[in-house]
Design a protein around this motif. Structure first.
Motif, short mmCIF file in Angstrom:
data_model
loop_
_atom_site.label_atom_id
_atom_site.label_comp_id
_atom_site.label_asym_id
_atom_site.label_seq_id
_atom_site.Cartn_x
_atom_site.Cartn_y
_atom_site.Cartn_z
N GLY A 58 -70.95 -27.21 -14.50
CA GLY A 58 -71.28 -27.41 -15.91
C GLY A 58 -72.48 -26.63 -16.41
N HIS A 59 -72.65 -25.39 -15.97
CA HIS A 59 -73.78 -24.58 -16.44
C HIS A 59 -73.27 -23.25 -16.99
CE1 HIS A 59 -77.16 -26.97 -14.76
NE2 HIS A 59 -76.20 -27.39 -13.96
N ALA A 60 -73.90 -22.79 -18.07
CA ALA A 60 -73.62 -21.47 -18.63
C ALA A 60 -74.95 -20.85 -19.06
CB ALA A 60 -72.67 -21.57 -19.82
N HIS A 61 -75.00 -19.52 -19.07
CA HIS A 61 -76.24 -18.81 -19.36
C HIS A 61 -76.06 -17.86 -20.54
CE1 HIS A 61 -76.86 -20.23 -15.24
NE2 HIS A 61 -78.14 -20.17 -15.51
N PHE A 62 -77.21 -17.53 -21.14
CA PHE A 62 -77.23 -16.57 -22.24
C PHE A 62 -78.53 -15.77 -22.12
CE2 PHE A 62 -79.34 -20.38 -23.65
CZ PHE A 62 -80.43 -19.93 -24.40
N PHE A 63 -78.63 -14.69 -22.88
CA PHE A 63 -79.85 -13.89 -22.89
C PHE A 63 -80.78 -14.39 -23.99
CE2 PHE A 63 -77.16 -10.81 -20.62
CZ PHE A 63 -78.01 -10.49 -19.59
N GLY A 64 -81.97 -14.80 -23.59
CA GLY A 64 -82.99 -15.15 -24.57
C GLY A 64 -83.68 -13.90 -25.08
N PRO A 65 -84.53 -14.04 -26.08
CA PRO A 65 -85.20 -12.87 -26.66
C PRO A 65 -86.26 -12.31 -25.72
CG PRO A 65 -86.05 -14.89 -27.64
CD PRO A 65 -84.89 -15.30 -26.77
N PHE A 66 -86.37 -11.01 -25.69
CA PHE A 66 -87.37 -10.30 -24.89
C PHE A 66 -87.58 -8.95 -25.57
CE2 PHE A 66 -88.46 -8.89 -20.24
CZ PHE A 66 -89.74 -8.60 -20.64
N PRO A 67 -88.45 -8.90 -26.59
CA PRO A 67 -88.58 -7.67 -27.39
C PRO A 67 -88.84 -6.41 -26.58
CG PRO A 67 -89.71 -9.48 -28.48
CD PRO A 67 -89.27 -10.00 -27.14
#
Length: 438
Positions: free
Chosen positions: A163-172
């Protein structure tokens, strides 16, 4: 008195170390510490600008915290979690006073990993949903669900939880979204996050788990609009927001919690659950916990919470929390961290970057900084591991204990660090970069 070699040989013969190939362990022994300094068995002293694992916020061997642990050990050294105990209640009440009126209870754990583990459990039980979303650039601990919520390489050999999924958070600085400003980075990262929410099935998502400031991933400062946008998406889709303050809390960013820092969260959004450990008592006794919103706490008034720990709210840990938080308040330690970042470390590290092209970016606030090291400022190609190894060697030789991760040197002293100690550290960093570049 033992020698460094004797201590190292004893350790390597009998101690199994985390995240390590056991035949390639560090040959470094510590015998003592006070404030911002530590020393080995032979009297060699080091400025601890690692705070060990970015947790010794109040400094080493703070006398008030040591005395509180000693006094509690002589009074009641342990107590079952089902019983009421004064010092446990005092620790919880102090934490809640700093978290604010939206929060009602504290569940104590043994550390940060099981704090995140239990926050995830609370979100799943109260929401009736299963899935947890977290970023790829993250670290949340090494228990079953916490390590799968983690985004970095340590997740991959440990993916046993569901039950886990990932995404890209912001990193300017290293954007996945071809952004040309922090504001655009936040906008595009939020669009990406919403697409992940919809694609994963919003009605299946119990919680979004974020670090207050991603720490081990590189002290990645959230860009303007990120926190407000995340809260809006969570509210729109009925998703709980968990903020992991294990590393970023209790003074590290110059505030009690990173989400309370107006530079990080200018609109003042409030999470549903907050996890903590490390700086709450500087690791003097293992402890962590979950700060629980009133609504989630009340959900378990008549429903049994399906979790517990033998050492939940251990009295020695609770005493160390009370003493640590009281000392932080009485001695202006949080304010010192904010001042050091604003007046000394921030300007000093930016000046260092002007002198050394290897420093591609300086990021941070308070006593929470990272130097992103590159071979070329235009391409932003990370320096190789050999360069980091050479820098660590030069720093250690000059009496500076560093925290290094990937292509970065993190500058993370205790919140009690003085201006003089910071200036000394900046001079050592300058010498080390000059030696390696030369």
């Amino acid at each position: 008195m033992s020698t460094n070699r004797e201590v190292i040989d004893l350790d390597h013969a009998h101690v199994f170390h985390s995240w390590s190939a056991q035949a390639a362990l560090s040959d470094f022994a510590l015998a003592g510490g006070s404030g911002t300094e530590v020393w080995d068995c032979e009297g060699n002293r080091y400025l601890d600008f690692s705070s060990q694992l970015v947790n010794v916020n109040i400094g080493h061997s703070h006398p008030k915290v040591v005395a509180a642990i000693q006094e509690q050990a002589a009074t009641l050294a342990t107590v079952a979690p089902a019983h009421a105990n004064l010092v446990r209640g005092e620790a919880a009440s102090r934490i809640l006073a700093k978290a604010g009126p939206a929060f009602g209870k504290v569940f104590f754990t043994n550390g940060g990993a099981d704090a995140n583990e239990n926050a995830i459990r609370m979100a799943r039980v109260t929401s009736g949903r299963d899935k947890i979303l977290s970023t790829y650039r993250s670290y949340h601990g090494n228990t079953g669900a916490a390590v799968v919520a983690t985004g970095d390489w340590r997740r991959v050999p440990n993916e046993f939880a569901r039950g886990h999924a990932h995404f890209f958070g912001p990193f300017p600085y290293r954007s996945e979204f071809w952004s040309d400003s922090p504001e655009q980075e936040a906008e595009r990262a939020l669009h990406h996050l919403e697409r992940v929410i919809v694609s994963e099935g919003a009605a299946s998502i119990a919680a979004l788990l974020l670090e207050g400031v991603p720490g081990t991933a590189g002290v990645i400062m959230p860009p303007p609009g990120w926190y407000a946008g995340v809260r809006e998406l969570c509210d729109r889709y009925g998703i709980l927001l968990i903020i992991d303050e294990v590393m970023s809390g209790f003074g590290r960013t110059g505030d009690w919690f990173a989400w309370q820092n107006p530079e990080i969260n200018p609109t003042g959004i409030v999470p549903d659950l907050v996890t903590f450990a490390k700086g709450v008592n500087s690791g003097y006794v293992p402890v962590g916990g979950v700060i629980i919103s009133e609504s989630i706490a009340h959900a378990f008034d008549d429903q049994v919470f399906p979790g517990g720990l033998t050492y939940s709210g251990h009295p020695l840990a609770a005493a160390s929390i009370v003493a640590s938080m009281d000392a932080m308040e009485e001695e202006g330690i949080i304010e010192n961290a904010a001042r050091i970042g604003r007046e000394v470390l921030g300007p000093g590290l930016h000046a260092l970057a002007e002198q050394h092209p290897m420093i591609g970016e300086v990021r941070g606030t308070g006593v929470f900084w990272a130097l992103d090291l590159v071979t070329d400022r235009e391409t932003r190609e990370p320096v190789p591991g050999a360069t980091i190894g050479a820098l660590k060697k030069e720093l250690m030789a000059r009496g500076y204990l560093p925290f290094a991760a990937d292509n970065r040197i993190h500058v993370v002293p205790p919140c009690t660090v003085t201006t003089e100690e910071c200036l000394r550290a900046l001079a050592i960093l300058d010498e080390a970069f000059t030696a390696v570049a030369g």
